[in-house]
Design an enzyme around this catalytic site. Structure first.
Site, PDB file in Angstrom:
ATOM      1  CE1 TYR A 153       0.942   2.921 -15.192  1.00 30.01           C
ATOM      2  CE2 TYR A 153      -0.332   0.887 -15.187  1.00 30.01           C
ATOM      3  CZ  TYR A 153      -0.030   2.114 -15.753  1.00 30.01           C
ATOM      4  OH  TYR A 153      -0.707   2.541 -16.864  1.00 30.01           O
ATOM      5  CE  LYS A 209      -1.844   4.931 -14.795  1.00 31.69           C
ATOM      6  NZ  LYS A 209      -1.922   6.286 -15.390  1.00 31.69           N
TER       7      LYS A 209
END
Length: 305
Positions: free
Chosen positions: A171, A175
């Site tokens: 993640y 991002k």
């Protein structure tokens, strides 16, 4: 007349959470909105059919205009079909809000290939394909009219990128990729009248309401609800509006009553050599400098307080 009157927007992952309130805010400001979502529960990775449709019905009941688009935000053809839905319904397209995403949290040494690939796909590719198809449309439109057009991209990243969240290596990487991708879009599309900005929201959503962050994002029994997703939507509306024309390539952290703007990374130290670098010269330059620094706390990574 709203500030987005006459504009056409698409919001991915709009069946619930942040995407839902963002779609409703854009409609409140006058935009006509494609409410895009996966269309099934996707084994926990999307809103239900009723979720996306209920957002459309809420917008319609308030006097706005909205349609549903069901598809995979990271699929090349589904993403193109989302923009075509806007064009076929209202004849133009102006605003893309990329919001769809999910988590597959694990420690680096426990993460499967699928855990990594799935998260990178929905976040990074999910942002890319929308920007790609929207960018092509805006470029062609600008060339056909002989002047810049009107386009707005709002991407959704996370402070997990800054903190390099320990249990979210996939993640955090995704991002980080979104910030770089949006910055590239901002530069490539500027000449065509398009801006591209990134938000990093702190909000209570399905992703933050589970796992180790759940307690932090809990709603208070009374008083101001700092992490209500509704606090994020006004910034998205602003970045979609004409007033934001001088904002492109920026990264905004938003929650509660606060908006913070990130600055560009800088250099903390500079080392030069009179000749060429060798192992010994690198050792002489860096080892003394590193001796009083914490290997993580004083590095580029900024762990959460």
């Amino acid at each position: 007349m709203g500030v987005l009157e006459g504009q056409v927007a698409a919001v991915t992952g709009a069946g619930r959470g942040l995407g839902r309130v963002e779609a409703i805010e854009l409609a409140r400001l006058g935009a006509r909105v494609v409410v895009a979502d996966l269309g099934t529960d996707g084994a926990g990775r999307g809103a239900s059919l009723d979720g996306a449709q209920s957002v459309v019905e809420e917008i319609l009941s308030a006097g706005g205009e909205a349609v549903v688009h069901h598809g995979d935000a990271a699929d090349w053809n589904d993403s193109k079909a989302m923009i075509n839905t806007a064009l076929e319904t209202w004849g133009d397209f102006h605003i893309l809000v990329n919001n769809a995403g999910f988590c597959r949290d694990k420690m680096l040494f426990s993460m499967s290939e699928e855990d990594f690939d799935d998260v990178m796909r929905v976040h990074v590719k999910g942002h890319f394909v929308g920007m790609r198809h929207a960018g092509e449309y805006w470029r062609n439109k600008s060339k056909s009219i002989g002047q810049p057009t009107y386009g707005r991209i709002v991407s959704t990243s996370s402070e997990a990128f800054i903190f390099a969240s320990t249990g979210q290596p996939n993640y955090a990487a995704a991002k980080a990729g979104i910030v770089a991708l949006t910055g590239a879009a901002a530069q490539a599309l500027e000449r065509y009248g398009v801006t591209a900005n990134t938000i990093m929201p702190r909000a209570r959503t399905r992703m933050t309401s589970e796992g180790p962050t759940a307690a932090f994002f809990e709603a208070p029994e009374d008083g101001f609800d700092t992490f209500a997703p509704e606090h994020v939507a006004p910034l998205v509306g602003y970045l979609a509006s004409p007033a934001s024309e001088r904002s492109s390539g920026n990264v905004y952290v938003i929650w509660g009553k606060s908006i913070r703007v990130l600055e560009k990374p800088g250099f903390v130290s500079d080392f030069e050599t009179d000749e060429h670098w060798t192992h010994e010269r690198v050792d002489q330059a860096l080892t003394p400098w590193l001796s009083d620094r914490d290997p993580v706390r004083d590095s580029f990574i900024v762990p959460p307080a």
